[in-house]
Scaffold this active site. Structure first.
Site, short mmCIF file in Angstrom:
data_model
loop_
_atom_site.label_atom_id
_atom_site.label_comp_id
_atom_site.label_asym_id
_atom_site.label_seq_id
_atom_site.Cartn_x
_atom_site.Cartn_y
_atom_site.Cartn_z
N HIS A 91 77.89 18.91 33.72
CA HIS A 91 77.41 20.01 32.89
C HIS A 91 77.68 21.35 33.53
CE1 HIS A 91 74.88 17.27 30.28
NE2 HIS A 91 75.74 17.89 29.51
N GLU A 93 109.32 9.87 16.06
CA GLU A 93 110.00 10.45 17.23
C GLU A 93 111.29 9.72 17.55
OE1 GLU A 93 107.15 10.54 20.48
OE2 GLU A 93 106.38 8.59 19.94
N ASP A 102 110.48 13.79 21.83
CA ASP A 102 111.32 12.60 21.87
C ASP A 102 112.34 12.59 20.74
OD1 ASP A 102 110.67 11.09 24.16
OD2 ASP A 102 108.71 10.69 23.29
N CYS A 138 103.54 17.43 16.30
CA CYS A 138 102.73 17.52 17.52
C CYS A 138 103.58 17.69 18.77
CB CYS A 138 101.81 16.31 17.65
SG CYS A 138 102.70 14.78 17.92
C1 PEP Z 1 106.75 13.97 21.45
O1 PEP Z 1 107.54 13.10 21.81
O2 PEP Z 1 107.09 14.99 20.82
C2 PEP Z 1 105.32 13.83 21.75
C3 PEP Z 1 104.41 14.65 21.24
O3 PEP Z 1 104.95 12.84 22.61
P1 PEP Z 1 105.13 12.94 24.20
O4 PEP Z 1 105.55 14.33 24.55
O5 PEP Z 1 103.83 12.56 24.77
O6 PEP Z 1 106.20 11.94 24.45
MG MG Z 2 106.86 11.19 22.56
#
Ligand code: PEP
Ligand code: MG
Length: 553
Positions: free
Chosen positions: A194, A433, A457, A504
């Protein structure tokens, strides 16, 4: 110059004189007492006084650090009221005929020991809260005995300093005068404690697990929270570099204050879900601090990489549950483990491969080693009762992989249902990916609830350019038209099937592409917490109606 490493609590920089703080430990002696009734009423009065103090601390923390952080003092009050705890102290006073202080200390020590032995990291960290409550009662009892109050607690600070201590209790942390504290370093405490949570919310640069030395007292020091390093007597170059870093961070913080509470909508009203990528529960504060709409990518493999053997179902469950709870109903997308390639753990016993990035990794391991997958899925589904949890499979290339992964998820759900374990609804998604997944996205969209495009990726596999190889910097180009066209194609197929599609990978944080992505129909971006605010700023500048209706790819 001395360079000491620790664990960072807040990725900020501080420079200033260091002050070593030694806590006055309550000195407790065991005394045999005749009049146990008198000791019991002293104990009752101490409880009342402690409760009042905790109420005041709660109010103060509420103002300084918000409701989530202030809740720690509610927790302390609950412990004071806990019947089991009270009875243990009362039994010690009456049964052993000892003074109240000795009974409080003994029961507190025993409870601390029990918590420190727990497997769950979160519960282990609660030992510090028990110690804090116990020390509070001891101080009150001591003051009463000496016939006079020692006002306030914590270090006396006359000028802004970096505080170094063996440990700081949450109540000491919240009482720190923010005008006088540049940062702190402690030897004890975890990034989960905390104290650490409070420091993050109060935006105090802090490091824990630093081997603190008394002789640093009075010397110039600097905390580099981004690197988790404390410099004592920094040389002029280091000092200069850290001052520049600090200026950059302050500029970012200024930005944060201006736009943090504004919604993620374009000028013409298109709403974007701005999510964050995290590696573990310790990152949640940063997400909430920048008002992230959820966690779009929980890289669950980090929990495996930190360990020397497979984490247990309970360990995983605890991390997922904490994250889900702290995100308070906002979505948390847990990606099942993506071990392999650059993320290796010896205990997985994976043989050396000539092409690990194209080797036995991620979902491939999970499908071939179902016992590992099964444990993780159970932990995820159990955590779904404590928030809005979704699950996502990485490195998909074929339809059958998704079918098998879904079948295992279903099997786990049924198993937990049979065991009577509560669960919430769990959306199932996949990462796009690999070029294969992008090309098959039309068919894949029929099988899942959402797509999340992993451009890191996707770029490596589309361009046949190893993301780890720095000689390929000119060739590994996530903005390559081939990558952007695949993203557009995936977004289109998701729209046709009526499922969500987000990005992402690191490319999601590139503000020069935000408009391009929105025009493709992407409505969800998931980025590192530190990019949430710059991206919010960018989204709010865009007007989709004003620009031509092509996707620019
Ligand atoms: C990606 O491949 O774009 C991804 C978000 O996964 P990581 O970077 O963990 O491979
Ligand atoms: Mg990845």
């Amino acid at each position: 110059m001395e360079i000491v490493r620790g664990r960072s609590v807040l990725k900020r920089t501080a420079v200033g004189r260091l002050q070593y703080y030694e806590k006055e430990e309550p000195s407790v002696v065991r005394r045999q007492v005749e009049d146990t009734e008198r000791e019991l009423s002293r104990y009752e009065r101490a409880l009342e006084q402690a409760e009042k103090e905790l109420e005041a601390l709660y109010e103060r923390a509420l103002g300084e650090a918000g409701a989530d952080s202030a809740a720690v003092f509610m927790g302390h009050r609950m412990l004071l009221k806990d019947e089991e705890y009270r009875n243990s102290v009362t039994r010690a006073i009456t049964g052993e005929r000892v003074n109240a202080a000795f009974a409080v200390e003994t029961v507190g020590d025993e409870l601390c020991r029990l918590f420190l032995e727990m497997e769950d990291e979160y519960l282990r960290a609660r030992a510090a809260d028990i110690r804090d409550v116990s020390d509070r009662l001891l101080r009150i009892l001591e003051e009463e005995e000496k016939g006079g109050g020692r006002c306030g607690r914590g270090p006396a600070l006359s000028e802004p300093v970096i505080l170094a201590a063996r440990d700081l209790a949450p109540s000491e942390t919240v009482l720190l005068d923010k005008k006088k504290i540049l940062g702190f370093v402690t030897e004890q405490g975890s990034a989960n404690s905390h104290t650490a949570i409070l420091a993050r919310t109060m935006e105090i640069p802090a490091l824990v697990s630093v081997p603190v030395a008394r002789e640093w007292d009075g010397r110039l020091a600097a905390i580099d929270g981004e690197e988790g390093i404390l410099y004592v007597d920094p040389d002029p170059e280091t000092l200069e570099r850290l001052k520049e870093k600090k200026a950059r961070q302050e500029e970012a913080a200024r930005l944060l204050l201006e736009i943090r509470d504004l919604p993620d909508v374009t000028r013409d009203g298109t709403r974007v879900e701005l999510y964050a990528n995290i590696g573990g529960p310790e990152d949640v504060e940063a997400v909430l601090g920048s008002r992230g709409a959820g966690v779009g990518l929980f890289r669950s493999e980090f929990l495996y990489l930190e360990k020397e053997t497979y984490p247990t179902e309970d360990e995983l469950f605890s991390a997922y549950r904490q994250t889900a709870e702290r995100m308070g109903g906002r979505e948390v997308v847990i990606r099942t483990l993506d071990i392999g390639a650059d993320k290796t753990a010896d205990y997985f016993g994976i043989e050396k491969e000539a092409n690990p990035a194209m080797g036995f990794r991620a979902l491939r391991i999970c499908l071939k080693r179902p016992e590992i997958f099964h444990t993780q899925l159970r932990a995820i589904y159990r955590a779904s009762a404590y928030g809005k949890v979704s699950v996502m499979f990485p490195m998909v290339a074929s339809l059958w992989e998704v079918e098998e992964a879904k079948a295992m998820a279903l099997q786990v759900r049924e198993e937990l249902e049979r065991e009577g374990i509560p669960m919430g609804h769990v959306d199932l998604g996949i990462m796009i990916e690999t070029p294969a997944a992008a090309i098959l996205s039309g068919e894949l969209a029929e099988k899942v609830d959402f797509f999340s495009i992993g451009t890191n990726d996707l770029t490596q596999y589309t361009l046949a350019a190893d993301r780890q190889n720095d000689r390929l910097d000119d060739f590994y180009d996530p903005r390559h038209p081939a990558v952007l066209r695949l993203i557009a194609y995936v977004a289109e197929n998701a729209q046709k099937a009526g499922i969500r599609a987000g990005i992402c990978g690191e490319l999601a944080a590139d503000p020069s592409l935000t408009e391009v992505f929105l025009k493709m129909g992407i409505r969800e971006l998931s980025v590192s917490p530190s990019f949430l605010l710059p991206l919010r700023k960018r989204i709010r500048e865009i007007c989709l109606e004003e620009t031509e209706n092509d996707q620019g790819v």
